[in-house]
Design a protein around this motif. Sequence first.
Motif, short mmCIF file in Angstrom:
data_model
loop_
_atom_site.label_atom_id
_atom_site.label_comp_id
_atom_site.label_asym_id
_atom_site.label_seq_id
_atom_site.Cartn_x
_atom_site.Cartn_y
_atom_site.Cartn_z
N GLU A 116 0.83 -1.20 0.00
CA GLU A 116 0.00 0.00 0.00
C GLU A 116 0.87 1.26 0.00
O GLU A 116 0.57 2.25 -0.68
CB GLU A 116 -0.93 -0.02 1.21
CG GLU A 116 -2.02 -1.11 1.09
CD GLU A 116 -2.76 -1.38 2.39
OE1 GLU A 116 -2.31 -0.87 3.44
OE2 GLU A 116 -3.77 -2.09 2.35
N LEU A 151 2.39 1.63 -3.56
CA LEU A 151 1.39 2.12 -4.53
C LEU A 151 1.19 3.62 -4.39
O LEU A 151 1.06 4.34 -5.39
CB LEU A 151 0.06 1.39 -4.33
CG LEU A 151 0.01 -0.07 -4.77
CD1 LEU A 151 -1.34 -0.69 -4.40
CD2 LEU A 151 0.26 -0.20 -6.28
N ALA A 202 1.96 6.48 -7.18
CA ALA A 202 0.86 7.38 -7.57
C ALA A 202 1.28 8.85 -7.48
O ALA A 202 0.74 9.70 -8.19
CB ALA A 202 -0.35 7.13 -6.68
N ARG A 260 5.50 7.19 -13.88
CA ARG A 260 4.51 6.16 -13.57
C ARG A 260 4.33 5.20 -14.75
O ARG A 260 4.26 3.98 -14.56
CB ARG A 260 3.16 6.79 -13.20
CG ARG A 260 3.15 7.49 -11.87
CD ARG A 260 1.71 7.62 -11.35
NE ARG A 260 0.82 8.25 -12.31
CZ ARG A 260 0.60 9.56 -12.37
NH1 ARG A 260 1.22 10.38 -11.55
NH2 ARG A 260 -0.25 10.06 -13.26
N HIS A 301 4.90 1.20 -14.68
CA HIS A 301 3.79 0.31 -14.99
C HIS A 301 4.18 -0.66 -16.11
O HIS A 301 3.82 -1.85 -16.06
CB HIS A 301 2.54 1.11 -15.38
CG HIS A 301 1.76 1.60 -14.20
ND1 HIS A 301 0.83 0.82 -13.55
CD2 HIS A 301 1.77 2.80 -13.55
CE1 HIS A 301 0.30 1.52 -12.54
NE2 HIS A 301 0.86 2.71 -12.52
N LEU A 342 3.41 -6.35 -7.87
CA LEU A 342 2.71 -5.28 -7.15
C LEU A 342 1.45 -4.82 -7.87
O LEU A 342 0.39 -4.67 -7.26
CB LEU A 342 3.66 -4.08 -6.95
CG LEU A 342 3.05 -2.83 -6.30
CD1 LEU A 342 2.63 -3.12 -4.86
CD2 LEU A 342 4.06 -1.66 -6.34
N MET A 343 1.53 -4.60 -9.17
CA MET A 343 0.38 -4.09 -9.90
C MET A 343 -0.71 -5.15 -10.06
O MET A 343 -1.90 -4.83 -10.07
CB MET A 343 0.81 -3.55 -11.27
CG MET A 343 1.72 -2.34 -11.18
SD MET A 343 1.00 -1.02 -10.16
CE MET A 343 2.42 0.05 -9.95
N ALA A 372 -2.42 -5.14 -6.81
CA ALA A 372 -3.23 -3.93 -6.63
C ALA A 372 -4.63 -4.09 -7.18
O ALA A 372 -5.58 -3.49 -6.66
CB ALA A 372 -2.54 -2.74 -7.31
#
Length: 235
Positions: free
Chosen positions: A84, A87, A91, A98, A102, A205-206, A209
């Motif tokens: 968290e 992320l 962001a 970013r 990604h 991670l993504m 998410a």
Amino acid sequence: MAAEAHSTATLRLTVGDLRIVHPISVPSGPVAAADVVPALQGLVNAVVAAAEAGLMKSGGTISCRKGCGACCRQLVPVSRTEGERLLALIAAMPPERRETLHARFAAAGAIITGAALAERGGRSDRELSLAYFALGIPCPFLEDESCSIHTERPLVCREYLVTSPAELCAGRAQEGVTPVAVPKVSMSARGLQDDREDWFPLALLMDWARTRPKGGARRTGPEWIQRFLKGIGRK
């Protein structure tokens, strides 16, 4: 706007053979667990520093240096709480940055999924780690063989130091690699929110998410730290 109130204390801990005295400051009021990650980073840093001091006292030398990113291709277990935090960090980055991250996460996730390593599949931790390392996937945050988020790197990354020659770290079976005996305090973060072992590979991670638990408890900073310390005692 008034500054957020903080509670400050000096922690005195015994972790393995190490004696830790470390000042800590956390929000006094109810916050999400991710908001105390900086305090956890400081605590882990203190444990690592104590282990380093003991090593140097006995004549040992750490071989890890900036620009040696072999360990940044290992499976890095990340807790929900750290996920968290990461992320939120991404962001807050500029749009182009970013997008780059990604894309790197997407590429890493595709390789991991294609190799059927997204799930444990009955493998032991070592089997899973070696199979992951064999893929040679660089951490999405790795740039010029150095961590681009060094001050915000995961807790477990802080605990990994070696005394063996740097070139051995690139070996597929990690033969001859001699890690420094650092207590794995980071493992306490895995059950910080849910009272159960909860982690995923940083490179996913993504993916995490998209299905991660929403919401979560809010506790005072001192309450989060107490939960973390109790977790250390159970490891």
